[in-house]
Design a protein around this motif. Structure first.
Motif, PDB file in Angstrom:
ATOM      1  N   SER A  29      29.721 -19.657 -13.569  1.00 23.89           N
ATOM      2  CA  SER A  29      28.345 -19.411 -14.017  1.00 23.89           C
ATOM      3  C   SER A  29      28.037 -20.189 -15.303  1.00 23.89           C
ATOM      4  O   SER A  29      26.946 -20.792 -15.453  1.00 23.89           O
ATOM      5  CB  SER A  29      28.152 -17.905 -14.262  1.00 23.89           C
ATOM      6  OG  SER A  29      26.882 -17.643 -14.814  1.00 23.89           O
ATOM      7  N   LYS A  30      28.977 -20.192 -16.239  1.00 23.55           N
ATOM      8  CA  LYS A  30      28.788 -20.931 -17.487  1.00 23.55           C
ATOM      9  C   LYS A  30      28.617 -22.426 -17.220  1.00 23.55           C
ATOM     10  O   LYS A  30      27.758 -23.098 -17.824  1.00 23.55           O
ATOM     11  CB  LYS A  30      29.991 -20.717 -18.416  1.00 23.55           C
ATOM     12  CG  LYS A  30      30.165 -19.293 -18.919  1.00 23.55           C
ATOM     13  CD  LYS A  30      29.059 -18.905 -19.860  1.00 23.55           C
ATOM     14  CE  LYS A  30      29.306 -17.517 -20.430  1.00 23.55           C
ATOM     15  NZ  LYS A  30      28.165 -17.060 -21.266  1.00 23.55           N
ATOM     16  N   THR A  32      27.493 -23.922 -14.567  1.00 22.30           N
ATOM     17  CA  THR A  32      26.183 -24.198 -13.952  1.00 22.30           C
ATOM     18  C   THR A  32      25.063 -24.127 -14.986  1.00 22.30           C
ATOM     19  O   THR A  32      24.219 -25.045 -15.094  1.00 22.30           O
ATOM     20  CB  THR A  32      25.923 -23.204 -12.815  1.00 22.30           C
ATOM     21  OG1 THR A  32      26.963 -23.330 -11.841  1.00 22.30           O
ATOM     22  CG2 THR A  32      24.576 -23.474 -12.155  1.00 22.30           C
ATOM     23  N   ASN A  33      25.071 -23.024 -15.748  1.00 19.00           N
ATOM     24  CA  ASN A  33      23.972 -22.822 -16.710  1.00 19.00           C
ATOM     25  C   ASN A  33      24.006 -23.847 -17.854  1.00 19.00           C
ATOM     26  O   ASN A  33      22.965 -24.413 -18.233  1.00 19.00           O
ATOM     27  CB  ASN A  33      24.039 -21.405 -17.285  1.00 19.00           C
ATOM     28  CG  ASN A  33      23.802 -20.342 -16.226  1.00 19.00           C
ATOM     29  OD1 ASN A  33      23.109 -20.610 -15.227  1.00 19.00           O
ATOM     30  ND2 ASN A  33      24.331 -19.160 -16.441  1.00 19.00           N
ATOM     31  N   SER A  36      23.122 -27.309 -16.737  1.00 14.84           N
ATOM     32  CA  SER A  36      21.683 -27.367 -16.443  1.00 14.84           C
ATOM     33  C   SER A  36      20.880 -27.541 -17.742  1.00 14.84           C
ATOM     34  O   SER A  36      19.942 -28.346 -17.814  1.00 14.84           O
ATOM     35  CB  SER A  36      21.248 -26.095 -15.714  1.00 14.84           C
ATOM     36  OG  SER A  36      19.852 -26.103 -15.512  1.00 14.84           O
ATOM     37  N   SER A  37      21.277 -26.796 -18.784  1.00 15.81           N
ATOM     38  CA  SER A  37      20.593 -26.922 -20.079  1.00 15.81           C
ATOM     39  C   SER A  37      20.776 -28.318 -20.678  1.00 15.81           C
ATOM     40  O   SER A  37      19.837 -28.919 -21.217  1.00 15.81           O
ATOM     41  CB  SER A  37      21.120 -25.868 -21.055  1.00 15.81           C
ATOM     42  OG  SER A  37      20.871 -24.560 -20.570  1.00 15.81           O
ATOM     43  N   THR A  66      17.128 -22.426 -25.670  1.00 17.64           N
ATOM     44  CA  THR A  66      18.183 -22.251 -24.666  1.00 17.64           C
ATOM     45  C   THR A  66      19.129 -21.108 -24.999  1.00 17.64           C
ATOM     46  O   THR A  66      19.901 -20.679 -24.148  1.00 17.64           O
ATOM     47  CB  THR A  66      19.006 -23.547 -24.546  1.00 17.64           C
ATOM     48  OG1 THR A  66      19.569 -23.851 -25.832  1.00 17.64           O
ATOM     49  CG2 THR A  66      18.132 -24.692 -24.086  1.00 17.64           C
TER      50      THR A  66
END
Length: 455
Positions: A29-30, A32-33, A36-37, A66
């Motif tokens: 999850s980290k 991906t997020n 993305s940022s 963010t």
């Protein structure tokens, strides 16, 4: 103990596998997020050339918040142009973080670690202008919230494992103590049976199946031991009787002075009869011992009719001397599996008993026939028969309906036992019954054997 090792392995797996899976999910999850940022910030900087502190600050101002702990933007040389940290800003300094170096080489980079109650995530990407790397964006996140959730899960699992381990340990101790106690009782019972206490029985509880099998074993041992003791006692008594008679007659000859030759001859004749009786008992005992040990001659196909005819020729003289009418009839192909000698013994014992215990003027009928898959031999007389109370025990060793009369007739009390054991060893059955018109009838049934099966 092995089961404790299995339980410990399960508890260890319970405390590690869910945590590892949860960590892996957080890492994904980290990644991906955070990437993305970083991509959003890289897109905001694309088209700026060259990158300066002013235009980078202006571009980053329009990027939405963010929630990241720190953001760095460097030029192609790795010099920091933008830093979100207000205290200890690195603007103007070289940033040699591994992720930044990788980004300036043209690669996206990401790393995440879980250490001291926090997730530390880092990501970087190169900033491109006309296929040239003009800088890099670096983002860092320090997350204690998800780390707290993971720590809580770990504590929960530890508490559950501790409770489960405690319960398992307590139950193991209780069950182990109960099991040890029950096994101890069973071992005590086995030792008592080993010492000869065949009447001892095991308890009936959760070890019911063991107890049942053990009790069946002790029942059989007790039956065998009772039969053995009775057999030894009866055999000793039967052997003692002719030996006592021989000794008495011998002493009479030795102690009587001037005994006449006729009396001496009479005494010696009686001694000979008792010796013959002793020999018959010994032979029957040896025959029963062979049957009990299972040492039998290899079976062959035996035609019973010639054996029956031989026995009838032998017994006709005995029957005539006693005034007994002895007849026989035969029909069908009567072939069985066995040996000629044991078949002769079975027929001879039955016919001899029938003639021996028939009254003067009585009759004995012997028949042999094929009935379906069986060969049936019947020996019937018209005497007084057998008392109903004695019928179930008629084939027991040394059992006599009329002991005095049986000994007077010269019987050993083993003939019918030999017949029964011999027939059963060859898959047959023998039965005794009383005839409605008076007298007794013995019936032997053997499995029939076709002649083509002879080898």
């Amino acid at each position: 103990m092995s089961y404790i090792a299995v339980i410990l392995a399960v508890l260890l797996l319970l405390n590690t596998y869910p945590l590892l899976v949860s960590e892996d999910l957080v890492f994904r999850s980290k990644a991906t997020n955070l990437q993305s940022s970083v991509s959003v910030m890289v897109n905001a900087l694309t088209g700026l050339s060259p990158l300066t502190e002013e235009n980078v600050a202006d571009a980053m101002a329009v990027v939405q918040e963010t929630g990241l702990s720190r953001i760095l933007v460097t030029n192609s040389a790795g010099r920091v142009l933008y830093d979100t940290r207000e205290t200890g800003s690195a603007v103007g300094n070289l940033a040699l973080f591994t992720e930044i170096v990788r980004a300036l080489q043209g690669y996206d980079a990401f790393s995440c670690t879980y250490l001291r109650g926090a997730f530390r995530s880092r990501a970087s990407s190169p900033v491109m202008y006309q296929s040239q790397i003009i800088g890099a964006v670096y983002a860092y996140e320090y997350d204690t919230e998800q780390a707290a959730l993971l720590s809580g899960l770990q504590e929960t699992l530890l508490r559950l494992s501790a409770v489960a381990g405690g319960l398992v340990l307590v139950l193991s101790l209780i069950l182990s103590k109960a099991l040890t106690h029950k096994i101890g009782l069973l071992l005590t019972a086995i030792r008592q049976v080993r010492e000869g206490a065949y009447s001892h029985r095991a308890g009936r509880d959760e070890f019911a199946q063991f107890g049942y099998e053990f009790n069946c074993l002790t029942d059989r041992l007790q039956t065998t031991e009772t039969a053995r003791r009775r057999f030894v006692s009866d055999a000793s008594h039967e052997l003692k009787t002719p030996l006592a008679a021989i000794r008495l007659l011998s002493d009479s000859i030795l102690q009587t002075e001037n005994i006449d030759p006729e009396t001496t001859k009479e005494f010696v004749t009686d001694i000979g009869r008792e010796a013959e009786r002793l020999s018959r008992i010994t032979e029957d005992l040896l025959r029963l011992t062979r049957l009990d040990s299972g040492v039998l001659d290899p079976p062959t196909a035996v035609d019973i009719l010639p054996v029956l005819e031989q026995v009838m020729r032998m017994m006709n003289l005995v029957a005539q001397e006693k005034g007994v009418d002895l007849t026989y009839s035969a029909s069908g192909e009567c072939v069985v599996l066995g040996t000629r000698d044991e078949t002769h013994q079975v027929i001879y014992n039955l016919v001899d008993n029938a003639v021996k215990y028939s009254a003067i003027g009585g009759s004995v009928q012997v028949s042999l026939e094929r009935v379906g898959d069986l060969v049936v031999l019947t020996v019937a007389d018209n005497g007084v028969g057998i008392p109903e109370a004695d019928l179930p025990r008629i084939f027991e060793r040394f059992y006599r309906v009329d002991k005095a009369r049986s000994r007077a007739a010269g019987g050993t009390g083993l003939g019918l036992s030999i017949v029964s054991d011999t027939v059963k060893r060859r898959g047959g059955v023998v039965e005794a019954a009383n005839r409605p018109s008076g007298g007794a009838v013995f019936t032997v049934r053997w499995p029939a054997l076709e002649r083509r099966e002879e080898a």
